[in-house]
Design a protein around this motif. Sequence first.
Motif, PDB file in Angstrom:
ATOM      1  N   GLU A   1       1.995  32.116 -95.104  1.00 44.33           N
ATOM      2  CA  GLU A   1       1.218  33.175 -95.757  1.00 44.33           C
ATOM      3  C   GLU A   1       1.233  33.048 -97.275  1.00 44.33           C
ATOM      4  O   GLU A   1       0.341  33.527 -97.952  1.00 44.33           O
ATOM      5  CB  GLU A   1       1.722  34.558 -95.315  1.00 44.33           C
ATOM      6  CG  GLU A   1       3.157  34.894 -95.658  1.00 44.33           C
ATOM      7  CD  GLU A   1       4.203  34.098 -94.866  1.00 44.33           C
ATOM      8  OE1 GLU A   1       3.863  33.531 -93.794  1.00 44.33           O
ATOM      9  OE2 GLU A   1       5.349  34.013 -95.313  1.00 44.33           O
TER      10      GLU A   1
ATOM     11  N   GLU B   1      -1.807  33.708-100.067  1.00 41.26           N
ATOM     12  CA  GLU B   1      -1.569  34.537-101.237  1.00 41.26           C
ATOM     13  C   GLU B   1      -2.003  33.808-102.515  1.00 41.26           C
ATOM     14  O   GLU B   1      -2.658  34.365-103.387  1.00 41.26           O
ATOM     15  CB  GLU B   1      -0.071  34.870-101.314  1.00 41.26           C
ATOM     16  CG  GLU B   1       0.277  35.888-102.356  1.00 41.26           C
ATOM     17  CD  GLU B   1       0.882  37.145-101.737  1.00 41.26           C
ATOM     18  OE1 GLU B   1       1.513  37.023-100.671  1.00 41.26           O
ATOM     19  OE2 GLU B   1       0.695  38.223-102.317  1.00 41.26           O
TER      20      GLU B   1
ATOM     21  N   ARG C   1      -4.756  34.959-105.159  1.00 43.11           N
ATOM     22  CA  ARG C   1      -4.252  35.410-106.463  1.00 43.11           C
ATOM     23  C   ARG C   1      -4.252  34.316-107.535  1.00 43.11           C
ATOM     24  O   ARG C   1      -4.124  34.619-108.718  1.00 43.11           O
ATOM     25  CB  ARG C   1      -2.833  35.944-106.312  1.00 43.11           C
ATOM     26  CG  ARG C   1      -2.759  37.171-105.414  1.00 43.11           C
ATOM     27  CD  ARG C   1      -1.351  37.693-105.400  1.00 43.11           C
ATOM     28  NE  ARG C   1      -1.215  38.824-104.520  1.00 43.11           N
ATOM     29  CZ  ARG C   1      -0.534  39.923-104.842  1.00 43.11           C
ATOM     30  NH1 ARG C   1       0.035  40.013-106.037  1.00 43.11           N
ATOM     31  NH2 ARG C   1      -0.433  40.908-104.004  1.00 43.11           N
TER      32      ARG C   1
END
Lengths: 433, 264
Positions: free
Chosen positions: B239, B243, B247
């Motif tokens: 994950e 992310e 981001r």
Amino acid sequence: MSEIASNDYLECLLKSWSIKPTESQSWLNQLRSQAIDRVSAQKLPTKRDEEWRFTDISSLTHLPYRPSQSECALQASDIEHLYLNEAENSLVFVDGHYSPELSKIVDQAALVIGNLPEFLSTHSATLECHLGQYATFENNVFSALNTAFLRDAALILVPKNVSVTRPIHLLFIATQQEVTSYPRCLLIGETGSNVTIIEDYVALQDATYITNSVTEISLAANAHARHIRVQRENTHAFHFANCAVSLAHASHYQSASISLGSHISRYNLDVRLLDEAAECIIDGLTLISDRQLADTHTCIDHVKPSGTSHQQHKCIVDDSAHAVFNGKIIVRPHAQRTNSSQSSRNLLLSSAAQIDTKPQLEIFADDVKCAHGATVGQLEQEEIFYLESRGLSELAARNLLTYAFGAEIISRIPVTSLRQQLEQAVLNQTQGK
Amino acid sequence: MIYENSTTILSVQGLHASINGTEILKGMDLTVKSGEIHAIMGLNGSGKSTFAKVLAGHSAYEVTAGSVQFEGKNLLELPPEERARAGVFLAFQYPIEIPGVANTQFLRLAYNTVQTQRGREELDPLEFDDFVREKMKLLDMKPDFLDRSVNEGFSGGEKKRNEILQMALLEPKLSILDETDSGLDIDALKIVANGVNQLTNKNNATILVTHYQRLLDYIVPDYVHVMQAGRIVMTGGKELALELETRGYDWISTNKHSIAGEVA
């Protein structure tokens, strides 16, 4: 060398031609005597001549070798290993002299093929138009000498629209020591014809001798020719060769010249694209070691528009050997839409090896595409690492890359048995270390 | 996949490496166990490709500090070919073209060299041909692939498939795929990823070096590491890649507190 030594040398060579042949054809006698005059008027080139600045041939003046004798003791069984399976037609010359016993001719009905003197009376007018017309000897003492001594020659005339499927092998074998031989070839490709010739120089002895050869190729409109030239003389030989090619409208000439042998060799290839849409592909590979010197000078002359030329020349040089490549490309003022590329790639395998490469572009037209590049180097670290990362030792990696460097040119030769022989030659040389 | 009681294949500790006097790796730590897939992500210049090349033994890089144990052996004292024979495989970002050498010739040479070192029989050209054609099915490769010169004139996708074919032939313990996804369209990426997935098992391990998350949709990593300035600054599960995708890498710089381990 002094001029006196040079002139004495040439005079000595001319005198050695004791039995000057006279032919029934006056044009041929005339051609010869013009050549003799030109020999007398010239000097052997020295390093002061721009065209010879890297190639010192002064040692030649000590070798005023008489012309080779026309006696031949060879049997077909002696040269069995030199024939190529793919070739049905083989013209064999021993020390420059035609050997009908060793030659094999099967296509006599479809082609004009054989030794020049056999065709002088039947094809006089045609021969007069071509012989000596491309490899001019005005300013070339080696061509002049060859023409002065002109007698036997490989003659191939491919008639209009005839395609010869199998390659024709022109085999020149050196057997005599301390002689000069003067091989000569003439290929005439008529309109729409198609042929492959293999011009092959080999030696069956290890002593010094001199080969001075001239090849002329004339292709009429839409004619195709592939010309494979293999110079595998012994490493004591001197080999001087001139090849002149004349290309008519939309004709196509593809050559591969491989230089492996000779102590000193010089190959001049001049290709003239004399009419529109002519095309040539010129490959070259020099693979030398010890103290060999191999000099290749090419000139591709775009005279008319829309011509194409692609040239790739490679040298692999080991030990104290020295390779020279000078590639001139001329694009004349009217030769618009010329597309030309030239690449000279060179591999040095030892710190004493030497390469002089010089692309020489003379472009007088504005609408042209010309690309050229030259590299001299050692094997790339990244390439070696790639192979090492697949488990190969550094030595195996270097050998494979060196082999590949040469094999790229050889792999384009369309004759399997010859390709295999040459691959083996490259392999032997690259794995010899 | 993470297995219980699996053995450690690779252990990198405090690795520093330089090229031409410039330090690129500045204290890499990484442990890879059998069965695992690790992704190393990071911006260009973060040192991830250098890390891949140092593991494979590229001579241009000098290791100045740290240790690398591969199956308990000191990897750093082995020349690159012995690392390959021991089971380290690097799939290149830019595979080298070798005009003049047929792909099949090259593949067989590499295969037989490694086989001999592992005390197994070499394959002759005919046997090898059958063997390699079977492996090529994994990667949906056309037979003419074998006759062409190594990587010459290959498209980006063909070159990468050829790399994975070599991985399939050499059966490494540790595969390092350096930007294998770069230059691939989505179809080629799926084929390559599928090939890799079929080659991973509980006895080997894989390190994926990549800039983008895209590849990780198809080869699912057990760990994702983020590199910055020559070291791993953040480690997480799959994950973490997602992310990063949303981001961006800037987010890392301000969130180093979440790093397991030391912080600069």
